[in-house]
Scaffold this active site. Structure first.
Site, PDB file in Angstrom:
ATOM      1  N   HIS A   1      36.005  30.842  35.177  1.00 34.58           N
ATOM      2  CA  HIS A   1      36.123  29.840  34.324  1.00 34.58           C
ATOM      3  C   HIS A   1      34.912  29.602  33.366  1.00 34.58           C
ATOM      4  O   HIS A   1      33.748  29.645  33.992  1.00 34.58           O
ATOM      5  CB  HIS A   1      36.494  28.458  35.054  1.00 34.58           C
ATOM      6  CG  HIS A   1      37.788  28.434  35.593  1.00 34.58           C
ATOM      7  ND1 HIS A   1      38.881  28.612  35.172  1.00 34.58           N
ATOM      8  CD2 HIS A   1      37.796  28.782  37.355  1.00 34.58           C
ATOM      9  CE1 HIS A   1      39.705  28.679  36.320  1.00 34.58           C
ATOM     10  NE2 HIS A   1      39.285  28.566  37.430  1.00 34.58           N
TER      11      HIS A   1
ATOM     12  N   TYR B   1      27.236  31.272  42.178  1.00 33.12           N
ATOM     13  CA  TYR B   1      27.895  31.898  40.962  1.00 33.12           C
ATOM     14  C   TYR B   1      28.242  31.165  39.968  1.00 33.12           C
ATOM     15  O   TYR B   1      29.508  31.223  39.383  1.00 33.12           O
ATOM     16  CB  TYR B   1      28.817  33.108  41.367  1.00 33.12           C
ATOM     17  CG  TYR B   1      28.594  33.811  42.615  1.00 33.12           C
ATOM     18  CD1 TYR B   1      27.472  34.849  42.499  1.00 33.12           C
ATOM     19  CD2 TYR B   1      29.105  33.644  43.746  1.00 33.12           C
ATOM     20  CE1 TYR B   1      27.206  35.364  43.442  1.00 33.12           C
ATOM     21  CE2 TYR B   1      28.648  34.330  44.964  1.00 33.12           C
ATOM     22  CZ  TYR B   1      27.725  35.189  44.793  1.00 33.12           C
ATOM     23  OH  TYR B   1      27.085  35.968  45.866  1.00 33.12           O
TER      24      TYR B   1
END
Length: 176
Positions: free
Chosen positions: A60, A146
């Site tokens: 995303h 991440y």
């Protein structure tokens, strides 16, 4: 109806990219190759990454492109292509994918949404940063390595995420 121009400019977008195999964790196993592919893409076609979260099988992200440049499709294609060059072909490829020279790592399409205004921008950045929490990979956004959450969090000492106020306290974030 006339298309309204966002205060963020017509070049701010939210994207979701998925791997072809939903239970694969190639994005995390090859995170160095993914980062290198992004650096190479940014060098060739600059843009700003406002928010990003890389999960095992999905990415995303919110991007802002340069003025008068809305060519996000080629940027995403370059990123995906540069990443999969570092990987072996997927064993589950179809005959059509083999004929087209595809490695069968990514879904062919991606989700795209043009950011309309400041509230939409904040909402989508929150969605990006909370996605590891919603997926059950961590308890809090700062627990996911991440993600750009720590970079975004350092820009503000207090903000609202997902309807809750988050306040910075000695290098950690607490939900109130």
């Amino acid at each position: 109806m006339r298309d309204r121009v966002s205060p963020y400019g017509p070049n701010c977008y939210f994207f979701t990219l998925r791997l072809a195999k939903r239970d694969d964790d190639a994005l995390l196993r090859h995170i160095t190759a993914l980062r290198q592919a992004m650096r190479e893409t940014l060098a060739r076609r600059p843009f700003r990454i406002d928010a990003i979260a890389v999960l095992p099988d999905v990415i995303h992200t919110v991007w802002t492109l340069p003025p008068n440049d809305n060519d996000y499709g080629n940027r995403i294609g370059m990123w995906k292509g540069r990443f999969f060059r570092h990987l072996p072909p997927a064993p589950h490829r179809s005959l059509q994918q083999i004929k087209r020279g595809e490695k069968g790592i990514w879904q062919r399409r991606f989700w795209e949404h043009r950011i309309r205004d400041h509230a939409d921008f904040e909402r989508h950045c929150d969605l990006v940063h909370l996605s590891p929490v919603h997926a059950g990979y961590c308890q809090r956004p700062e627990g996911w390595p991440y993600s750009s959450y720590s970079r975004a969090g350092s820009l503000r000492s207090r903000r609202r995420i997902g309807g809750r106020t988050i306040r910075r306290r000695r290098r950690s974030w607490t939900m109130m």
